[in-house]
Design a protein around this motif. Sequence first.
Motif, PDB file in Angstrom:
ATOM      1  N   GLU A  44       0.754  -1.069   0.239  1.00  0.00           N
ATOM      2  CA  GLU A  44      -0.214  -0.182   0.298  1.00  0.00           C
ATOM      3  C   GLU A  44       1.460   0.950  -0.031  1.00  0.00           C
ATOM      4  OE1 GLU A  44      -2.156  -0.132   3.639  1.00  0.00           O
ATOM      5  OE2 GLU A  44      -0.630   0.663   5.060  1.00  0.00           O
ATOM      6  N   TYR A  45       0.360   2.290  -0.350  1.00  0.00           N
ATOM      7  CA  TYR A  45       1.183   4.042  -0.395  1.00  0.00           C
ATOM      8  C   TYR A  45      -0.103   4.759   0.318  1.00  0.00           C
ATOM      9  CZ  TYR A  45       4.022   2.722  -4.545  1.00  0.00           C
ATOM     10  OH  TYR A  45       4.127   2.795  -5.865  1.00  0.00           O
ATOM     11  N   ILE A  46       0.159   5.347   1.312  1.00  0.00           N
ATOM     12  CA  ILE A  46      -0.347   6.110   2.298  1.00  0.00           C
ATOM     13  C   ILE A  46      -0.231   7.179   2.369  1.00  0.00           C
ATOM     14  CG2 ILE A  46      -0.997   6.185   5.029  1.00  0.00           C
ATOM     15  CD1 ILE A  46      -1.093   3.590   5.022  1.00  0.00           C
ATOM     16  N   TYR A  47      -0.733   8.098   1.336  1.00  0.00           N
ATOM     17  CA  TYR A  47      -0.551   9.992   1.612  1.00  0.00           C
ATOM     18  C   TYR A  47      -1.069  10.413   2.609  1.00  0.00           C
ATOM     19  CZ  TYR A  47       1.226   8.231  -3.011  1.00  0.00           C
ATOM     20  OH  TYR A  47       2.200   7.641  -3.748  1.00  0.00           O
ATOM     21  N   GLU A  48      -0.697  11.054   4.067  1.00  0.00           N
ATOM     22  CA  GLU A  48      -1.235  11.659   5.127  1.00  0.00           C
ATOM     23  C   GLU A  48      -1.215  13.091   4.734  1.00  0.00           C
ATOM     24  OE1 GLU A  48      -2.036   9.437   8.564  1.00  0.00           O
ATOM     25  OE2 GLU A  48       0.525   8.296   7.409  1.00  0.00           O
ATOM     26  N   LYS A  49      -2.272  13.898   5.070  1.00  0.00           N
ATOM     27  CA  LYS A  49      -1.884  15.336   4.936  1.00  0.00           C
ATOM     28  C   LYS A  49      -1.458  15.354   6.217  1.00  0.00           C
ATOM     29  CE  LYS A  49      -4.404  19.274   3.472  1.00  0.00           C
ATOM     30  NZ  LYS A  49      -5.974  19.978   3.460  1.00  0.00           N
ATOM     31  N   ASP A  50      -0.541  16.459   5.782  1.00  0.00           N
ATOM     32  CA  ASP A  50      -0.345  17.630   7.092  1.00  0.00           C
ATOM     33  C   ASP A  50      -0.818  18.769   7.733  1.00  0.00           C
ATOM     34  OD1 ASP A  50       1.631  17.529   8.903  1.00  0.00           O
ATOM     35  OD2 ASP A  50       4.007  18.317   9.014  1.00  0.00           O
ATOM     36  N   THR A  51       0.017  19.743   6.385  1.00  0.00           N
ATOM     37  CA  THR A  51      -0.554  20.870   6.240  1.00  0.00           C
ATOM     38  C   THR A  51      -1.081  21.077   4.431  1.00  0.00           C
ATOM     39  OG1 THR A  51       1.236  21.786   5.499  1.00  0.00           O
ATOM     40  CG2 THR A  51       1.317  21.704   7.736  1.00  0.00           C
ATOM     41  N   ASP A  52      -1.934  22.064   4.242  1.00  0.00           N
ATOM     42  CA  ASP A  52      -1.686  22.643   2.609  1.00  0.00           C
ATOM     43  C   ASP A  52      -0.476  22.461   1.497  1.00  0.00           C
ATOM     44  OD1 ASP A  52      -4.865  22.638   2.941  1.00  0.00           O
ATOM     45  OD2 ASP A  52      -4.333  25.423   3.313  1.00  0.00           O
ATOM     46  N   SER A  53       0.369  22.359   2.450  1.00  0.00           N
ATOM     47  CA  SER A  53       1.307  22.268   1.548  1.00  0.00           C
ATOM     48  C   SER A  53       2.782  21.205   1.992  1.00  0.00           C
ATOM     49  CB  SER A  53       2.693  23.636   1.523  1.00  0.00           C
ATOM     50  OG  SER A  53       3.003  24.102   3.160  1.00  0.00           O
ATOM     51  N   THR A  54       2.424  20.248   2.760  1.00  0.00           N
ATOM     52  CA  THR A  54       2.661  19.261   3.194  1.00  0.00           C
ATOM     53  C   THR A  54       2.089  18.134   3.233  1.00  0.00           C
ATOM     54  OG1 THR A  54       3.569  19.775   5.996  1.00  0.00           O
ATOM     55  CG2 THR A  54       4.884  20.498   4.367  1.00  0.00           C
ATOM     56  N   LEU A  55       3.049  16.630   3.371  1.00  0.00           N
ATOM     57  CA  LEU A  55       2.503  15.438   3.733  1.00  0.00           C
ATOM     58  C   LEU A  55       3.448  14.453   3.487  1.00  0.00           C
ATOM     59  CD1 LEU A  55       1.949  13.098   0.982  1.00  0.00           C
ATOM     60  CD2 LEU A  55       0.298  14.880  -0.028  1.00  0.00           C
ATOM     61  N   ASN A  56       2.782  12.911   4.003  1.00  0.00           N
ATOM     62  CA  ASN A  56       3.305  11.968   4.521  1.00  0.00           C
ATOM     63  C   ASN A  56       3.047  10.726   3.840  1.00  0.00           C
ATOM     64  OD1 ASN A  56       5.315  13.248   6.804  1.00  0.00           O
ATOM     65  ND2 ASN A  56       3.255  13.732   7.955  1.00  0.00           N
ATOM     66  N   LEU A  57       4.726  10.365   3.018  1.00  0.00           N
ATOM     67  CA  LEU A  57       4.020   9.005   2.242  1.00  0.00           C
ATOM     68  C   LEU A  57       4.851   7.768   2.818  1.00  0.00           C
ATOM     69  CD1 LEU A  57       3.783   7.614   0.004  1.00  0.00           C
ATOM     70  CD2 LEU A  57       5.660   8.398  -0.720  1.00  0.00           C
ATOM     71  N   THR A  58       4.145   7.461   3.095  1.00  0.00           N
ATOM     72  CA  THR A  58       4.724   5.551   3.838  1.00  0.00           C
ATOM     73  C   THR A  58       3.891   4.327   2.523  1.00  0.00           C
ATOM     74  OG1 THR A  58       3.772   6.175   6.129  1.00  0.00           O
ATOM     75  CG2 THR A  58       4.260   3.697   5.816  1.00  0.00           C
ATOM     76  N   ILE A  59       5.289   3.104   2.736  1.00  0.00           N
ATOM     77  CA  ILE A  59       5.217   2.844   1.297  1.00  0.00           C
ATOM     78  C   ILE A  59       5.513   1.029   2.823  1.00  0.00           C
ATOM     79  CG2 ILE A  59       6.268   2.020  -0.538  1.00  0.00           C
ATOM     80  CD1 ILE A  59       7.221   4.510  -1.273  1.00  0.00           C
ATOM     81  N   THR A  60       4.177   0.539   1.591  1.00  0.00           N
ATOM     82  CA  THR A  60       4.299  -0.959   2.542  1.00  0.00           C
ATOM     83  C   THR A  60       4.575  -2.010   1.433  1.00  0.00           C
ATOM     84  OG1 THR A  60       3.623  -0.626   4.612  1.00  0.00           O
ATOM     85  CG2 THR A  60       3.700  -2.959   4.311  1.00  0.00           C
ATOM     86  N   ALA A  61       5.593  -3.218   1.389  1.00  0.00           N
ATOM     87  CA  ALA A  61       5.494  -3.655   0.312  1.00  0.00           C
ATOM     88  C   ALA A  61       5.634  -5.346   0.516  1.00  0.00           C
ATOM     89  CB  ALA A  61       6.100  -3.478  -1.298  1.00  0.00           C
ATOM     90  N   SER A  62       5.566  -6.119   0.814  1.00  0.00           N
ATOM     91  CA  SER A  62       5.345  -7.599   1.055  1.00  0.00           C
ATOM     92  C   SER A  62       6.340  -7.368   2.302  1.00  0.00           C
ATOM     93  CB  SER A  62       6.621  -7.748  -0.113  1.00  0.00           C
ATOM     94  OG  SER A  62       6.923  -8.316  -1.267  1.00  0.00           O
ATOM     95  N   GLY A  63       5.137  -6.864   2.969  1.00  0.00           N
ATOM     96  CA  GLY A  63       5.420  -6.414   4.460  1.00  0.00           C
ATOM     97  C   GLY A  63       6.329  -5.769   5.081  1.00  0.00           C
ATOM     98  N   ILE A  64       7.110  -5.335   4.017  1.00  0.00           N
ATOM     99  CA  ILE A  64       8.329  -4.212   4.516  1.00  0.00           C
ATOM    100  C   ILE A  64       7.316  -2.476   4.414  1.00  0.00           C
ATOM    101  CG2 ILE A  64      10.765  -3.319   4.410  1.00  0.00           C
ATOM    102  CD1 ILE A  64      10.963  -5.778   3.317  1.00  0.00           C
ATOM    103  N   THR A  65       7.983  -2.265   5.677  1.00  0.00           N
ATOM    104  CA  THR A  65       7.305  -0.576   5.386  1.00  0.00           C
ATOM    105  C   THR A  65       8.488   0.516   5.910  1.00  0.00           C
ATOM    106  OG1 THR A  65       4.903  -1.302   6.628  1.00  0.00           O
ATOM    107  CG2 THR A  65       5.541   1.439   7.194  1.00  0.00           C
TER     108      THR A  65
END
Length: 124
Positions: free
Chosen positions: A94-115
């Motif tokens: 999965e890809y998870i994009y989480e909005k922090d502010t209007d100009s920043t966000l955080n991306l977390t990537i998980t594949a084959s159980g590795i985040t």
Amino acid sequence: MKRLFVIVGIVFLSITLVGCGSSGGGSSSKFNPPAWIHGEWSDEFGMNHYTFTSDNIVLTGDGVSVNFKEVYKNVSIKETKSDTLYKINFPDGEYIYEKDTDSTLNLTITASGITVGPFPLIKK
């Protein structure tokens, strides 16, 4: 070094997820990012750039371009969207994009159980 790790991680994820694809297709492989994420974003080093449109995501960095619509066209996906979250689930990640502010966000990537992540992205 961290930049190289991010690039290698993204390429690894792309290869892993494409390998897990089904022969499905149709609307299950269509990307529909929410309006708040549309536009261009880059990592904190300015080396990896994400472009979000109403129906696609394109990652470019170090001469490599990953067009999600094309790369994942045969992969079944599920999207979860809210005012602060855009999550894309694949069979093995999965890809998870989480909005922090209007100009920043955080991306977390998980594949084959590795985040990996979260990685900050900054709107251009």
